[in-house]
Design a protein around this motif. Sequence first.
Motif: not given
Length: 266
Positions: A169-170, A198-201, A213-215, A219-220
């Motif tokens: 993300i960064d 936002n989903r990651f947070h 782990k699944g999320e 996201i990746n």
Amino acid sequence: MIRKNTLAILLLASLAFLKPVLAAPVEQPETVCIQCHGTLPDRLGAPVKLWRSSIHADNGISCNGCHGGDPKDAANAMTPQRGFLGAPKEKDIPAFCGRCHPGVYKDYLSSAHGRALGAGGPTCVTCHGNHQVVKASLALINEKSCTRCHSFDRAKAIRDAMQQTEGYIDDISRRIADFQVSGVDTEKMGKSLFSVRNRFHTLFHDVDVARVKGESAAINKELGKLDAALKEIEQSHQKRRVAGGIAVGFMVLLALLFHLMKKSYD
């Protein structure tokens, strides 16, 4: 004429130098809370020292932003009539912070930590601190902090699963910002990254290792799409730079040939 031109150049140079200074934001005056407590010793002055190095201070959020009250009237700053709230009781801390962080508050309440509120579970200040609040990051998930309440094994597994995603993300955020500065339309990618971030947070307060782990993996994949789109732009810019270099080299060669031909005729 030369003197006038010189003065004009110096004036323009001076204005160019002063422009960043003139454009700099005006520093906000300190509230009466800071002025008063900043001069007090020990526990009465300690919060101010901690606050100065916080993310709240960096964003211009002073004492009244959390505790209420009148930041301009020393005599009535801490009266309920002026909205002073004071410090919340332990069980009320999440709702207190949730006034500004509703999404995080919701995530916390649905987590194992939130479900243990009032029964020995941690509150916001347990991990984030109360006055020296730092920017939220995976660095907060560390052995020293987590082992105050339990073993670090599960927390470490969660942090490791999220580490790659945070770096991804960064990196994408930096690249989008670079293109934006150069005039590329990045609005669509910026919105997509905002949604993904936002989903990651939402995972920061989850203690379900399998779900994290699944999320993170999902996201990746979303980040991979943004990465591919950025690479296309980067390749296009690289081709333009190469073409531009070839064009410049060709023009230099033509100019050299013209010079040699002119010299031979002379």
